[in-house]
Design an enzyme around this catalytic site. Sequence first.
Site, mmCIF file in Angstrom:
data_model
loop_
_atom_site.group_PDB
_atom_site.id
_atom_site.type_symbol
_atom_site.label_atom_id
_atom_site.label_comp_id
_atom_site.label_asym_id
_atom_site.label_seq_id
_atom_site.Cartn_x
_atom_site.Cartn_y
_atom_site.Cartn_z
ATOM 1 N N GLU A 79 -3.426 3.504 -12.765
ATOM 2 C CA GLU A 79 -4.246 2.368 -13.200
ATOM 3 C C GLU A 79 -5.621 2.829 -13.707
ATOM 4 O O GLU A 79 -6.560 2.050 -13.761
ATOM 5 C CB GLU A 79 -4.400 1.373 -12.046
ATOM 6 C CG GLU A 79 -3.100 0.650 -11.718
ATOM 7 C CD GLU A 79 -3.200 -0.237 -10.484
ATOM 8 O OE1 GLU A 79 -3.702 0.249 -9.454
ATOM 9 O OE2 GLU A 79 -2.785 -1.391 -10.550
ATOM 10 N N HIS A 161 -2.578 -10.067 -9.376
ATOM 11 C CA HIS A 161 -2.564 -8.623 -9.096
ATOM 12 C C HIS A 161 -3.531 -8.236 -7.976
ATOM 13 O O HIS A 161 -3.082 -7.799 -6.917
ATOM 14 C CB HIS A 161 -2.885 -7.870 -10.401
ATOM 15 C CG HIS A 161 -2.752 -6.392 -10.292
ATOM 16 N ND1 HIS A 161 -2.140 -5.626 -11.249
ATOM 17 C CD2 HIS A 161 -3.172 -5.529 -9.348
ATOM 18 C CE1 HIS A 161 -2.180 -4.348 -10.867
ATOM 19 N NE2 HIS A 161 -2.805 -4.273 -9.727
HETATM 20 ZN ZN LIG Z 1 -3.245 -2.522 -8.697
#
Ligand SMILES: [Zn+2]
Length: 223
Positions: A79, A161
Amino acid sequence: MAATITEQEARIQVRDAGLRLLREGLVARTWGNVSVRLDDHRYIITPSGRTYEELQPEDMVIADYQTGKYEGSIKPSTERKVHEALYRTRKDVGAVIHTHQTNASVVAAARREVPPILDDQVQLLGPTVRVADYALPSTRKMERVCVKALKGRNAALMANHGALCVGPTLEDAFVACVVLEKACKAFIEAEFLGGAKSINIFEAHLMHQFYLRKYSKEAQKNR
Ligand SMILES: [Zn+2]
């Protein structure tokens, strides 16, 4: 530009922040990631797929937020693109933390913006906590929506998320995660008491600005 720190200091800071987040219950297993800006093109970030307990300072990965390239054989967090976009666009950001912390995730699942409901929230995080539009992880869209949601703020929710917190130092970003979790908990639970009552948005802006000015003066004094 936030104060720069040495590579070794940054490795230890990132490892310690991961352990503190774990102790506070703000991260679990391998979820979430922590990074610190090193200089005008490099930053250091937690690796991909490792639990926080097993992480050692030497496992942290140094990458370039301009080119996206990383040093060594350990893969950085998947990420990381959002961290890179923030270092490129926000000169005031020296550290970034992404978590899947529980109360923030609940509000992110409901895609509700957190209004200004607590003084510490407003001072540290900004007048509101916006929700970034839904985007698939590691996409350009995710970078774009997160940078937009964090404009003028030190925290944002990522739809369905989790959360993103930033600060001039890693300590500031860590405190932002703690304050965000408390504000989201208060927001959720106030719903059962008839709904949270907002602080006037103008006063919320003033409080945040006052905090930023006071903070930058104190930081200069301590230099
Ligand atoms: Zn995440």
